[in-house]
Enzyme design. Structure first.
Site, PDB file in Angstrom:
ATOM      1  N   GLY A   1       0.781  -1.234   0.027  1.00  0.00           N
ATOM      2  CA  GLY A   1      -0.244   0.279   0.070  1.00  0.00           C
ATOM      3  C   GLY A   1       1.160   1.003  -0.407  1.00  0.00           C
ATOM      4  O   GLY A   1       1.584   1.253   0.395  1.00  0.00           O
TER       5      GLY A   1
ATOM      6  N   ARG B   1       0.528  -5.019  -4.844  1.00  0.00           N
ATOM      7  CA  ARG B   1       0.594  -5.949  -4.229  1.00  0.00           C
ATOM      8  C   ARG B   1       1.141  -7.304  -5.167  1.00  0.00           C
ATOM      9  O   ARG B   1       0.597  -7.251  -6.092  1.00  0.00           O
ATOM     10  CB  ARG B   1      -0.168  -6.540  -3.565  1.00  0.00           C
ATOM     11  CG  ARG B   1      -0.412  -5.223  -2.678  1.00  0.00           C
ATOM     12  CD  ARG B   1      -1.720  -5.319  -1.766  1.00  0.00           C
ATOM     13  NE  ARG B   1      -1.832  -4.378  -1.525  1.00  0.00           N
ATOM     14  CZ  ARG B   1      -1.879  -4.090   0.120  1.00  0.00           C
ATOM     15  NH1 ARG B   1      -0.574  -4.028   0.685  1.00  0.00           N
ATOM     16  NH2 ARG B   1      -2.075  -2.465   0.965  1.00  0.00           N
TER      17      ARG B   1
ATOM     18  N   ASP C   1       4.453  -4.905   6.671  1.00  0.00           N
ATOM     19  CA  ASP C   1       5.254  -6.369   6.345  1.00  0.00           C
ATOM     20  C   ASP C   1       5.713  -6.893   5.124  1.00  0.00           C
ATOM     21  O   ASP C   1       6.262  -7.929   5.173  1.00  0.00           O
ATOM     22  CB  ASP C   1       4.870  -6.189   7.808  1.00  0.00           C
ATOM     23  CG  ASP C   1       3.178  -6.449   7.279  1.00  0.00           C
ATOM     24  OD1 ASP C   1       2.795  -5.892   6.302  1.00  0.00           O
ATOM     25  OD2 ASP C   1       2.336  -6.726   8.212  1.00  0.00           O
TER      26      ASP C   1
ATOM     27  N   THR D   1       4.312   2.543   5.706  1.00  0.00           N
ATOM     28  CA  THR D   1       2.728   2.200   5.498  1.00  0.00           C
ATOM     29  C   THR D   1       2.433   2.886   6.661  1.00  0.00           C
ATOM     30  O   THR D   1       3.098   3.143   7.977  1.00  0.00           O
ATOM     31  CB  THR D   1       2.433   0.222   6.063  1.00  0.00           C
ATOM     32  OG1 THR D   1       1.466   0.416   6.925  1.00  0.00           O
ATOM     33  CG2 THR D   1       3.993   0.466   7.598  1.00  0.00           C
TER      34      THR D   1
ATOM     35  N   ASP E   1      -0.238   1.966   7.986  1.00  0.00           N
ATOM     36  CA  ASP E   1      -0.446   0.972   9.504  1.00  0.00           C
ATOM     37  C   ASP E   1       0.076   1.342  10.733  1.00  0.00           C
ATOM     38  O   ASP E   1      -0.213   0.582  12.032  1.00  0.00           O
ATOM     39  CB  ASP E   1      -0.458  -0.201   9.122  1.00  0.00           C
ATOM     40  CG  ASP E   1      -1.790  -0.474   7.862  1.00  0.00           C
ATOM     41  OD1 ASP E   1      -2.698   0.299   8.125  1.00  0.00           O
ATOM     42  OD2 ASP E   1      -1.568  -1.066   7.572  1.00  0.00           O
TER      43      ASP E   1
ATOM     44  N   ASP F   1       2.888  -0.242  11.689  1.00  0.00           N
ATOM     45  CA  ASP F   1       2.990  -1.757  12.569  1.00  0.00           C
ATOM     46  C   ASP F   1       3.814  -3.032  12.401  1.00  0.00           C
ATOM     47  O   ASP F   1       3.836  -3.946  12.079  1.00  0.00           O
ATOM     48  CB  ASP F   1       1.806  -2.125  12.094  1.00  0.00           C
ATOM     49  CG  ASP F   1       1.750  -2.528  10.694  1.00  0.00           C
ATOM     50  OD1 ASP F   1       1.881  -2.271  10.148  1.00  0.00           O
ATOM     51  OD2 ASP F   1       0.443  -3.921  10.153  1.00  0.00           O
TER      52      ASP F   1
ATOM     53  N   ARG G   1      -6.073  -3.343   9.253  1.00  0.00           N
ATOM     54  CA  ARG G   1      -6.902  -4.564   7.981  1.00  0.00           C
ATOM     55  C   ARG G   1      -6.125  -5.517   9.740  1.00  0.00           C
ATOM     56  O   ARG G   1      -7.022  -6.127  10.377  1.00  0.00           O
ATOM     57  CB  ARG G   1      -6.293  -5.460   7.084  1.00  0.00           C
ATOM     58  CG  ARG G   1      -6.771  -6.312   6.776  1.00  0.00           C
ATOM     59  CD  ARG G   1      -6.815  -7.008   5.618  1.00  0.00           C
ATOM     60  NE  ARG G   1      -5.458  -6.386   4.876  1.00  0.00           N
ATOM     61  CZ  ARG G   1      -5.088  -5.906   3.097  1.00  0.00           C
ATOM     62  NH1 ARG G   1      -5.998  -6.084   2.837  1.00  0.00           N
ATOM     63  NH2 ARG G   1      -3.722  -5.666   2.975  1.00  0.00           N
TER      64      ARG G   1
END
Ligand code: F6P
Length: 328
Positions: free
Chosen positions: A14, A75, A106, A130, A132, A134, A176
């Site tokens: 992403g 992706r 990741d 990202t 995210d 994370d 997600r």
């Protein structure tokens, strides 16, 4: 020590605001140090399709303010297969590439680590890019700050109309597997509740919380639901709550991909520049299979393996605790 001469740079997974400032820093730091650079279009897909081009200083002019990624991203499932990796390796070798900077999350790092273990003669440094937030080893990932600010701007607007109509809104935000945006945006916007993948909230507790708020004279309420929450999705949660609180006018908003776009914030421009600069310097110093990350305002290296250790990754405990306290 294996001396490098040509770096390939790519963005994968992403997109995230801040990727362009990072690409710019990688290209210019490499050129400054007498290295050549090739840009790979569409991440690992471009490695397999041999879609690469030489980059010069002017290739990255005037991109600091741009969202998305000038290299484009994708992706790429074939890169998970041995044949895909072999093709990527062959193409990189043909271009004379001996080092790579991969900017992504990741999935990108998982691919980079596998590739690098198979073909260790191409050094690899990862940059956490990202929305995210994370990855272990970087307090912030590129794009998280901009995305959170975008979400806050949207929720503030929703709060205006929610308040005007005395409504309850359920707002789905991205993540997600990560509740990082939901948590930060929720605290920033005074959300009445935040549903996160990392911490299951029972629907009974949510309903009780919203009923208490109503009897406590709250006119509007906002519940932020991270995409990865385990209660079955934002519409199911809204439906379950409506069944129990029939006098609340309930609306659902899914913010979706607008969260990924937009001009990077000052924070993400600087972080992208620092991480890109550090990634090239790490390669020059002979490092490989590492991620550059921000820790206590220092740029440090973490092994890619460690960066992917999601079990070690935790949302801030004080933020989690204060959600219920500050929304009474
Ligand atoms: O990884 C970033 C992210 O935006 C997640 O928050 C989200 O779940 C996912 O990507 C969406 O991916 P796509 O754009 O491929 O639908």
């Amino acid at each position: 020590m294996h001396k490098i001469s040509k770096i390939a740079v790519l963005t994968s997974g992403g997109d995230a605001p801040g990727m362009n400032p990072c690409i710019r820093a990688v290209v210019r730091t490499a050129l400054y140090n007498g290295l050549e650079v090739v840009g790979v279009r569409q991440g690992y897909k471009g490695l397999i399709d041999n879609d690469m081009y030489d980059m010069q200083s002017r290739s990255v002019s005037n991109i600091l303010n741009l969202g998305g990624t000038i290299l484009k991203t994708a992706r790429c499932l074939p890169f998970k297969e041995d044949e895909g990796m072999a093709l990527a390796y062959k193409n990189l070798k043909e271009h004379g590439v001996d080092a790579m900077v991969v900017i992504g999350g990741d999935g990108t790092f998982t691919g980079a680590l596998r590739f690098s273990r198979k073909y260790p003669d191409i050094a690899v440094i990862g940059v956490p890019g990202t929305i995210d937030n994370d990855l272990c080893g970087s307090t912030y990932t590129l794009g998280f700050d901009t995305a959170t600010n975008t979400v806050i701007e949207a929720i503030d607007k929703i709060r205006d109309t929610a308040d005007a109509h005395d409504r309850l809104f359920f707002i789905e935000v991205m993540g997600r597997d990560s509740g990082a945006i939901a948590l930060r945006a929720g605290i920033s916007c005074g959300a009445e509740a935040i549903l996160l993948p990392e911490k299951q909230t029972a629907l009974e507790d949510l309903i009780k919380n919203l009923k208490d708020g109503k009897s406590n004279k709250k006119s509007s309420s906002i519940v932020i639901v991270a995409e990865g929450d385990k209660n079955g999705g934002v519409y199911d949660v809204a439906k379950a709550v409506q069944k129990e609180i029939s006098d609340y006018d309930i609306k659902v908003t899914i913010l979706g991909h607008l969260q990924r776009g937009g001009s990077p914030s000052s924070f993400d421009r600087i972080l992208g520049s620092r991480l890109g600069f550090a990634a090239v310097n790490a390669l020059i110093a002979g490092e490989t299979q590492k991620m550059v990350g921000l820790q206590a305002n220092h740029i440090l290296l973490t092994s890619l393996e460690e960066a992917l250790n999601q079990h070690e990754f935790k949302l801030e405990a004080d933020l989690l605790q204060m959600v219920d306290v500050l929304s009474i």
